[in-house]
Design a protein around this motif. Structure first.
Motif, PDB file in Angstrom:
ATOM      1  N   LEU A  17     116.083 -13.993  -1.666  1.00  0.00           N
ATOM      2  CA  LEU A  17     115.825 -12.235  -0.315  1.00  0.00           C
ATOM      3  C   LEU A  17     116.876 -11.997   0.134  1.00  0.00           C
ATOM      4  N   ARG A  19     117.261 -10.903   3.961  1.00  0.00           N
ATOM      5  CA  ARG A  19     116.808 -10.937   5.384  1.00  0.00           C
ATOM      6  C   ARG A  19     117.411  -9.300   5.646  1.00  0.00           C
ATOM      7  N   LEU A  56     109.590  -4.047   2.231  1.00  0.00           N
ATOM      8  CA  LEU A  56     108.607  -5.403   1.694  1.00  0.00           C
ATOM      9  C   LEU A  56     107.737  -5.037   1.264  1.00  0.00           C
ATOM     10  N   GLU A  63     106.953 -14.686   2.116  1.00  0.00           N
ATOM     11  CA  GLU A  63     108.175 -15.462   1.800  1.00  0.00           C
ATOM     12  C   GLU A  63     108.751 -15.857   2.637  1.00  0.00           C
ATOM     13  N   LEU A  64     109.186 -14.548   3.874  1.00  0.00           N
ATOM     14  CA  LEU A  64     110.308 -14.435   5.104  1.00  0.00           C
ATOM     15  C   LEU A  64     109.488 -15.546   6.112  1.00  0.00           C
TER      16      LEU A  64
END
Length: 91
Positions: A17, A19, A56, A63-64
């Motif tokens: 993922l 950022r 997103l 998840e972040l």
């Protein structure tokens, strides 16, 4: 993973993922639309705006942030609230 491209790594079943970069996000939060979302103070609206700006889905945002997807969904639907300061800072 330069240029925002995702690289496939051998042995990984999921792509990493990325950022959002601060430079990319910065101008989005200066738009009139973002100012309205922030001024309203509606967490659900802020989360949806953030997700849209960064492309997103709820699962990726969860998840972040280290939450379950169902928790993010409940926040966006107004079924849950962030009452403690630690959680608010995290989000």
């Amino acid at each position: 993973m330069a240029g925002g491209e995702l690289a496939h790594r051998a042995g990984e079943s999921r792509l990493p993922l990325l950022r959002p970069s601060a430079r990319h996000a910065q101008w989005h939060w200066a738009t009139p639309q973002a100012q309205l979302v922030l001024a309203a103070g509606d967490l659900a609206g802020i989360l949806r705006f953030y997700r849209r700006v960064h492309g997103l889905n709820q699962t990726a945002l969860a998840e972040l942030l280290g939450y379950e997807k169902t928790y993010i969904s409940a926040l966006e639907l107004g079924q849950r609230a962030l009452d403690d300061i630690g959680s608010r800072r995290r989000v």
